[in-house]
Design an enzyme around this catalytic site. Structure first.
Site, mmCIF file in Angstrom:
data_model
loop_
_atom_site.group_PDB
_atom_site.id
_atom_site.type_symbol
_atom_site.label_atom_id
_atom_site.label_comp_id
_atom_site.label_asym_id
_atom_site.label_seq_id
_atom_site.Cartn_x
_atom_site.Cartn_y
_atom_site.Cartn_z
ATOM 1 N N ARG A 90 -37.190 106.276 -59.290
ATOM 2 C CA ARG A 90 -36.127 106.830 -58.459
ATOM 3 C C ARG A 90 -36.580 108.086 -57.719
ATOM 4 O O ARG A 90 -35.835 108.631 -56.935
ATOM 5 C CB ARG A 90 -34.981 107.167 -59.408
ATOM 6 C CG ARG A 90 -33.609 107.268 -58.838
ATOM 7 C CD ARG A 90 -32.983 105.922 -58.578
ATOM 8 N NE ARG A 90 -31.537 106.010 -58.582
ATOM 9 C CZ ARG A 90 -30.737 105.136 -59.164
ATOM 10 N NH1 ARG A 90 -31.253 104.097 -59.797
ATOM 11 N NH2 ARG A 90 -29.452 105.279 -59.100
ATOM 12 N N ARG A 127 -16.457 97.942 -54.837
ATOM 13 C CA ARG A 127 -16.895 97.748 -56.219
ATOM 14 C C ARG A 127 -16.098 98.654 -57.156
ATOM 15 O O ARG A 127 -15.793 98.266 -58.284
ATOM 16 C CB ARG A 127 -18.395 98.056 -56.342
ATOM 17 C CG ARG A 127 -18.921 97.846 -57.748
ATOM 18 C CD ARG A 127 -20.426 97.958 -57.811
ATOM 19 N NE ARG A 127 -20.869 99.341 -57.803
ATOM 20 C CZ ARG A 127 -22.154 99.712 -57.726
ATOM 21 N NH1 ARG A 127 -23.105 98.802 -57.614
ATOM 22 N NH2 ARG A 127 -22.495 100.981 -57.738
ATOM 23 N N ARG A 144 -24.524 110.373 -54.253
ATOM 24 C CA ARG A 144 -25.588 109.423 -54.648
ATOM 25 C C ARG A 144 -26.412 109.008 -53.436
ATOM 26 O O ARG A 144 -27.621 108.826 -53.529
ATOM 27 C CB ARG A 144 -24.982 108.208 -55.358
ATOM 28 C CG ARG A 144 -24.543 108.569 -56.778
ATOM 29 C CD ARG A 144 -23.593 107.553 -57.366
ATOM 30 N NE ARG A 144 -24.138 106.221 -57.391
ATOM 31 C CZ ARG A 144 -23.402 105.117 -57.258
ATOM 32 N NH1 ARG A 144 -22.097 105.194 -57.082
ATOM 33 N NH2 ARG A 144 -23.973 103.949 -57.304
#
Ligand code: AMP
Length: 190
Positions: A90, A127, A144
């Protein structure tokens, strides 16, 4: 078939969905660090307690914790014939950690699922309604995406320099995207 694959792409690009489908097709486990963290939070484990507030804020869990977790997971027998990493590495430091974990049997291919940021925010909000993930509120989603742009997006260049990056358009029908991914991955499996 064996393949050591890394799946890249912004939150909401469909990595989780596609990782599960690809893993089944390729016969390798899909390993999602996000899923592992969520399972630990749900189970109330020590690791879960450590990471709950961090994941809820949309920030990254410290590298040391994450790298240890991946090291343990990749030591398990089911990864002998390959794996598909979803959500790891990441940041650039995690790329180096993964290199070290894998040693001579390095990653075969990094597959980036690309998606327009506007589409991605819409998908994540949808979602949120369905799955109720704690980190799918609008503020956290934006955070994010910022974290992705700052810390994760640079990874693509690292794999590209190694000649290991393929990019696949993540917009479209789920089956269609799976087909595109399989076509892109095909040459890397052996
Ligand atoms: P994901 O399901 O991949 O979107 O991950 C959900 C959350 O788990 C992220 O927003 C981070 O807080 C944490 N997380 C997942 N994978 C990593 C990673 N490789 N490094 C650090 N934090 C991670």
């Amino acid at each position: 078939m064996t393949a050591r694959l890394v799946l890249l792409g912004p939150p909401g690009a469909g990595k989780g969905t596609q990782a599960a489908r690809l893993a089944e097709k390729l016969g390798v486990p899909a390993i999602s660090t996000g899923d592992i963290f969520r399972a630990n939070i749900k189970g109330g484990t020590e690791l879960g307690k450590k990471v709950q507030a961090i994941t809820a804020s949309g920030a990254l869990v410290p590298d040391e914790l994450t790298n240890d977790l991946v090291r343990d997971r990749l030591a398990q027998a089911d990864t002998a014939d390959g794996f598909l990493l979803d959500g790891y590495p990441r940041n650039v430091a995690q790329v180096a950690a993964l290199d070290e974990i894998l040693g001579e049997r390095a990653v075969d291919l990094a597959v980036e699922i690309t998606a327009d940021p506007d589409v991605v925010v819409g998908r994540l909000l949808k979602r949120a309604e369905i799955e109720g993930r704690e980190d799918d509120t609008e503020d956290v989603i934006r955070h994010r995406l910022d974290v992705y742009a700052e810390q994760t997006a640079p990874i693509s260049a690292v794999y590209a320099e190694r000649g290991l990056l393929v990019q696949v358009d993540g917009i479209g029908d789920v089956d269609e995207v799976t087909e595109r991914l399989l076509a892109a991955i095909g040459p890397a499996t052996r």
